[in-house]
Motif scaffolding. Structure first.
Motif, short mmCIF file in Angstrom:
data_model
loop_
_atom_site.label_atom_id
_atom_site.label_comp_id
_atom_site.label_asym_id
_atom_site.label_seq_id
_atom_site.Cartn_x
_atom_site.Cartn_y
_atom_site.Cartn_z
N SER A 299 0.82 -1.21 0.00
CA SER A 299 0.00 0.00 0.00
C SER A 299 0.85 1.26 0.00
O SER A 299 0.35 2.34 -0.28
CB SER A 299 -0.93 -0.02 1.22
N LEU B 182 2.17 1.37 -9.19
CA LEU B 182 0.92 0.62 -9.21
C LEU B 182 0.25 0.66 -10.57
O LEU B 182 -0.62 -0.15 -10.85
CB LEU B 182 -0.03 1.18 -8.15
N ASN B 183 0.64 1.62 -11.40
CA ASN B 183 0.00 1.72 -12.71
C ASN B 183 0.85 1.15 -13.83
O ASN B 183 0.40 1.12 -14.97
CB ASN B 183 -0.32 3.18 -13.02
N LYS C 251 -2.59 -2.44 -4.87
CA LYS C 251 -3.81 -2.23 -5.64
C LYS C 251 -4.33 -3.61 -6.00
O LYS C 251 -3.65 -4.38 -6.68
CB LYS C 251 -3.50 -1.42 -6.89
N PHE D 25 -8.40 -4.22 -10.18
CA PHE D 25 -8.28 -3.35 -11.35
C PHE D 25 -8.56 -4.17 -12.59
O PHE D 25 -8.56 -5.40 -12.55
CB PHE D 25 -6.88 -2.71 -11.42
#
Lengths: 436, 787
Positions: free
Chosen positions: B690, B697-698, B727, B730
């Motif tokens: 986190s 995270l992308n 994450k 998604f």
């Protein structure tokens, strides 16, 4: 167009997809489903429908909320094209919904959408999915106080006479449309960055989209030439879509109306609507501007077989055949701007193909002095025509060990020097060792 | 032979007895060598027995593929092979960029066996090439050490080498890599060098060049030879050990060796153009100068010689300075100072990690840790110093070479863990010498002091026991002194001659040996301790061979409370690719898996383990560290159809792509500056929990690794990083998952085709109202990237 460029790398194996939009085996037997709000449209728009029928289409009418409505059965589409003349439908009957309509397009079928002032969210969403945004104000109409049609009896200038056509013989046919086209309906806009949408009929710069009933308090969201009256979309799988904000555009009444544009001395006996709608429907239903490229082949100069690999600096010949669908048969496509690329991350050779007038295009060039996995690429994207994206992979190898020059003329002094040294050393050794 | 000659004159009966003993010793050492060969071969078969007869790891798969090509298409096709299935779209000229030694060796083996009607598959031959050549390598070690310190030391060294863990790690059955044959070639070249140095024979000098050629064919490590031998020659010259034998051993090696090396396509003009080879040329010049000086010295009177020396030295110094200045200027003008990156990282260990992430990213290019020394050479680490001391008693040309060899290889192994492999033979040789000398001393002491043996017998027993060790050395010395006799003018040789005259007196020798005798108890205990040490070494080696180094790394196993687990995910994934994708489809993955993908899945890859094009690798690294859309565009421009990622989070497989991710960022950022490493770091660490940065995270690697991961345990707990992922929920917009292996170790994604339509502007109010009417559309809208 920038976005388009990315997506052109289709293998030759994907070629059948290009012709997917209509069945090449029986292209003359085409079924069109027309969805109506009520059957009275059948007679009020009969000229348009009859012209379709006379061109060989099998037109089937259904109410938009018909509970038996279905586009496909057992995974097969029952129709080749869909005409949505049901602007006020909030929900289709049967299994048809927005997703089904979009899937219909995504599997290569054609679509004509006509909205009007009563356009429902459903119809607007269909248009949005295709890249066309209708005016958000649901009761707004296109108003033009300068280029309205004088013949209109209403004084609100919502019957617009426009002659701002797209400059394309492919979309609108070779015959020039002299008379202005009458339009009465809602405005839409297209995103300029969207390379798939074309404004076929634009409003004049004095047009705007506003609600007639209410007072105009703030400037209209859509105005001037941002307003498109009729737009067409050619999806990447070459499915064609026509979207307009006026259902009346297709009506017998406007087909027959005499028209005089405000401020123009010319009065026409008949509006341009019939010609315009007929021509554009020809384009939408692939009777014009549909190309196919077949038989992409290449070989070394002096040979006939296609090699599995070229060597650098080979001379080669490249052929491709391009045909256009005329509505009845495949005719040779003649153009002088078809190019072939010899491509490896960037085009190393870009050559304009010459044609023999019978559909065969050819070029010959030398393989560049660099090895790698190249592609022959034909990317032909012209306004109104289907996109041709062909590619064929071909590796290019460097010279083999025995393909270099054995003796280089300029190096003869060096050969001489080394051999005389060797001989000299040999004699020196003999003399040194045995001459004592 | 000095010793036997004296025996003839004194006790003829004993002489015949001795030849018998020698013959017996010869047969015995032959069988010992045979057994050592069997040992070397069979200790490497654990991988086949514990797993199966497969090619291991990464590079061997490429070599295997090349060998298949060679056996199918023949040597000319192999030489001219342009491979269009790798490094798409650049391709790779395999014939010109590969060290062909291993491939040709295995290909020849296969061809030989097949022509003898032994129908083995290419794979089998490849799997067993390394063990076979390990046996050869231990025999070569025997020969080399025998040249240095006699047969006893040779046998000990061969036995040690047969099972040294460092070498086993690179030559278990299935580890079909260049090193498998290169270590044999290395040792054999050194043997022929020493042999030539000892004999001064042009025949051996020529063989030496050919052995060097084989080494050049086999491995890039040949530069070690071409630098070590000049160093030794220089050492000999500096220490006044110049002789015509030194000239004979060196000059042909440089001339023939360089010519032969230039024949190997991958080396080509590098053999004369890169600075790795310059040392040999410099020493070549020096040898000639020295030879010339000795020659002049011979024909001039001492007075004239002095004048000549002052003249030549003053002129020569000036010229030398000029030449060196020009050379330095030339070398300094090139950006890497004329040194290739890998060699620079040897001299300056921090160079690679500072400037060349692609080199630093390979784990075997990292400096080793102390435990790895103990793991890889075990007790030899303690025996090496003793061996070095033994080499100095007495110091011959050959033993000085061993000292130099061990010293340099220790340095290089400290720089790069991979070069432990070069250290291993040196350690085995020195340890073999140490052990053999120690045994020598102890057994002799015991024999001296055991009651019941006549003093006469004692003398001869003592002598024969050491004969194995000494005879060779004596022979060397005599050969040397005989030869040096011819060099009339050499002061050095005269001194040697005097030594030689003194040597044959047996009495003096016996006297000397008496002094070396140790107390009986001490000897016995020491012998026992040495045997214990040897036993410990054997146990460790067998353990290392069986447990540590036999895993093929394409099949993993783990023991847990409910038994043995086999993870065969890699082959599962490659088989899926082979059977479910089009033959011309391109697969992108991090370069580690390139060789395996081409060999096992037969699909075209973008980058592979032959890291010749940094930009191309950086492109893939950039794609992996970019957000989905940018990555899609990069991959699409390379015609990629599938993306393969290795993910260990579910089963705790630590060498997965997330752990390699920092290198993708670094290599990618090195070429494309918009990838910035700090964007991925939180408190200087790559984190995926986190606390991870949004960029992390992308990025594509995170998404492809952890897509749907939360579905496995509901929390998304990554067992490698020991943390919950940042994450969890998604969706992928531009990629779709097409295959995930049983243990999720390999995940394959397909690039979605570009959208058929481009949507108009999203109208929030509309979508809200329509979401009630058609929930399907809502999902579509979220996925849709085109607005």
């Amino acid at each position: 167009m920038k976005n388009l460029c990315f997506f052109f790398i289709f293998g030759v194996s994907l070629f059948p997809l290009l012709c997917f939009s209509f069945n090449p085996e029986s292209p003359l037997d085409r079924r069109v489903l027309v969805l109506l709000d009520d059957f009275s449209l059948k007679s009020s728009h009969s000229i348009f429908f009859n012209s379709l029928k006379s061109r060989g289409f099998n037109v089937e009418f259904k109410l938009a909320d018909d509970p038996s409505l279905s586009l496909q059965r057992y995974g097969q589409y029952l129709y080749d094209a869909l005409i949505l003349f049901s602007p006020s439908t909030e929900r289709f009957g049967g299994s048809l919904d927005l997703a089904a309509v979009i899937d219909f397009v995504d599997s290569g079928h054609d679509l004509i959408v006509a909205a009007d002032a009563s356009a429902s969210d459903l119809i607007k969403n269909v248009a949005t999915e295709c890249g066309v945004d209708f005016d958000e104000d649901s009761s707004a109409m296109v108003i033009d106080h300068k280029s309205y049609a004088i013949s209109g009896t209403e004084g609100d200038h919502t019957l617009i006479a426009s002659d701002d056509f797209i400059q394309s013989d492919v979309v609108l046919g070779k015959t020039k449309i002299d008379a202005p086209v009458l339009f009465k309906g809602i405005a839409h806009s297209v995103n300029a960055a969207n390379g798939l949408v074309l404004k076929v009929l634009s409003a004049s710069s004095s047009a705007y989209s506003a609600n007639l009933a209410s007072k105009l308090l703030r400037p209209p969201l859509l105005s001037g030439s941002a307003i498109s009256l009729v737009s067409v979309v050619q999806a990447r799988n070459n499915a064609r879509i026509m979207i307009t904000g006026s259902l009346d555009l297709f009506s017998n009444r406007l087909f027959r109306t005499a028209v005089q544009k405000a401020g123009s001395p010319f009065k026409f006996e008949k509006s341009g609507n019939e010609q315009f709608v007929t021509e554009i429907s020809k384009w939408v239903f692939h009777e014009r501007g549909h190309l196919k490229a077949v038989d992409l082949r290449h070989h070394k100069v002096g040979e006939t077989d296609e090699p599995a690999m070229y060597r650098i600096k080979d001379n080669l010949k490249f052929y491709v055949e391009i045909y256009e669908w005329s509505g009845k048969s495949w005719e040779p496509f003649v153009a002088d701007d078809v190019q072939v690329q010899f491509y490896m991350m960037s085009p190393y050779v870009l050559k304009t193909l010459s044609t023999d007038g019978k559909g065969l295009y050819h070029a010959s060039f030398m393989v560049p002095d660099i090895y790698g996995v190249f592609q022959f690429k034909v990317d032909y994207h012209r306004l109104g025509y289907t996109s041709l994206s062909l590619s064929k992979q071909i590796p290019v190898r460097p010279f083999r060990h025995n393909e270099y020059e054995r003796f280089i003329t300029t190096a003869f002094p060096y050969y001489g020097a080394s051999f005389t040294t060797m001989a000299g050393f040999f004699f020196f050794s003999i003399v040194y060792l045995y001459n004592k | 032979m000095t010793a036997p000659e004296t025996s003839i004159t004194t006790v003829p009966r004993l002489y015949t007895n001795k030849t018998l003993r020698n013959a017996f010793g010869g047969v015995l050492s032959f069988f010992i060598l045979l057994l050592i060969g069997v040992l070397a071969f069979s200790i490497r078969l654990f991988s086949v027995i514990k797993y199966e007869s497969v090619i291991h790891e990464f590079d061997p798969y490429f070599n295997y593929r090349v060998t298949q090509f060679l056996t199918k298409k023949g040597i000319y096709e192999f030489w001219n092979w342009f491979d269009d299935r790798t490094w798409y779209p650049l391709g790779r000229v395999i014939g010109g960029t590969v060290y062909p030694g291993l491939t040709l060796t295995a290909g020849t083996l296969w061809w030989l066996l097949n022509s003898l009607n032994i129908p083995l598959s290419v794979e089998t031959v490849c799997v067993f090439t390394a063990p076979i050549f390990s046996a050869f390598a231990s025999w070569a070690t025997y020969l080399l050490t025998k040249e240095v310190k006699g047969a006893g030391a040779g046998l000990t060294a061969a036995a040690l080498l047969a099972m040294v863990p460092s070498y086993i790690s690179r030559s278990v059955a299935g580890s079909y890599d260049n090193e498998a044959v290169a270590i044999f070639a290395l040792i054999f070249t050194f043997y022929l060098y020493i042999k030539t140095l000892n004999t001064g024979s042009l025949f051996y000098a020529t063989l030496n060049s050919i052995a060097y050629f084989y080494m050049v064919c086999s491995w890039g490590g040949y530069t070690f030879i071409i630098n070590l031998i000049p160093m030794h020659v220089l050492l000999c010259i500096v220490t006044g050990r110049y002789s015509s034998r030194l000239y004979i051993v060196y000059a042909p090696l440089v001339v023939l060796g360089t010519l032969l090396a230039a024949l190997v396509p991958v080396v080509g003009f590098n053999a004369v153009m890169t600075s790795e080879h310059f040392a040999s040329f410099l020493v070549f010049i020096i040898v000639h100068v020295v030879a010339f000086v000795y020659y002049i010295k011979g024909i001039l009177s001492p007075k004239m010689f002095k004048v000549a020396v002052t003249l030549v030295v003053s002129v020569g110094l000036a010229v030398c300075c000029a030449v060196i200045a020009v050379l330095i200027a030339l070398v300094a003008s090139s950006p890497t100072k004329g040194w290739s990156g890998r060699s620079l990282s040897l001299l300056d260990p921090t160079y690679a990690s500072k400037y060349i992430p692609i080199i630093a990213s390979v784990s075997e290019h990292q400096p080793p840790t102390w435990p790895s020394y103990f793991m890889d050479i075990n007790v030899l680490a303690f025996l090496v110093p003793a061996g070095i001391i033994a080499c100095f008693l007495p110091l011959s040309d050959a033993s000085s070479f061993v000292v130099l060899y061990i010293a340099t290889s220790v340095y290089f192994s400290g720089v790069m863990v991979r070069l432990m492999l070069v250290l291993a033979p040196a350690a085995c040789i020195t340890s073999g010498i140490a052990l053999s000398q120690a045994f020598d001393v102890f057994t002799r002491s015991i024999k001296f002091q055991l009651p019941g043996l006549s003093s006469n017998a004692e003398v001869h027993a003592g002598e024969t026991s050491s004969a194995t060790a000494e005879a060779q050395n004596d022979a060397v010395n005599t050969g040397k002194s005989e030869e040096t006799l011819k060099d009339r003018s050499s002061r050095k040789s005269k001194k040697k001659e005097r030594e030689h005259v003194e040597k044959p007196s047996t009495k003096a020798k016996v006297e000397k040996k008496r002094l070396l005798a140790l107390p009986l108890e001490a000897s016995v205990i020491s012998l026992l301790l040495l045997v214990l040490l040897g036993a410990f070494y054997v146990v460790h080696c067998v353990w290392a061979a069986a447990e540590a180094y036999s895993a093929p790394s394409i099949v993993l196993t783990s023991h847990s409370h409910d038994g043995l687990h086999v993870f065969d995910d890699f082959r599962e994934a490659y088989a899926w690719l082979r059977h479910n994708t089009d033959v011309d489809d391109k697969v992108a993955s991090w370069w580690d898996y390139g060789y395996q993908t081409t060999a096992m899945a037969n699909r075209t890859v973008i980058v592979d383990n032959n890291t010749w094009n940094n930009t191309h690798i950086a492109t893939v690294g950039t794609a992996m560290s970019s957000p989905e859309k940018a990555a899609w565009e990069i991959f699409h421009s390379l015609d990629v159809k599938y993306v393969l990622v290795v993910f260990g989070g579910l089963v705790g497989y630590p060498s997965d792509d997330i752990n390699k991710f920092l290198w993708m960022v670094r290599i990618g950022g090195g070429v494309f500056p918009h990838i910035k490493e700090p964007d991925y770091l939180r408190d200087g660490q790559y984190r995926i929990d986190s606390q991870a940065t949004p960029t992390m995270l992308n990025c594509l690697m995170y998404k492809l690794s952890y897509y749907r991961f939360v579905e496995t345990d509901g929390k998304g707990f990554d067992r490698v990083r020991q943390t919950e992922i940042g994450k969890k929920y998604f969706k992928l917009t531009h990629f779709e998952e097409v295959f995930t292996t049983h243990h999720w170790m390999v995940r394959i994604y397909k690039l979605k085709p570009s959208k058929n339509r481009i949507r108009g502007k999203t109208k929030k109010s509309k979508s809200k109202t329509s979401s009630t009417s058609s929930p399907k559309r809502n999902g579509r809208k979220k996925k849709n990237p085109w607005h």
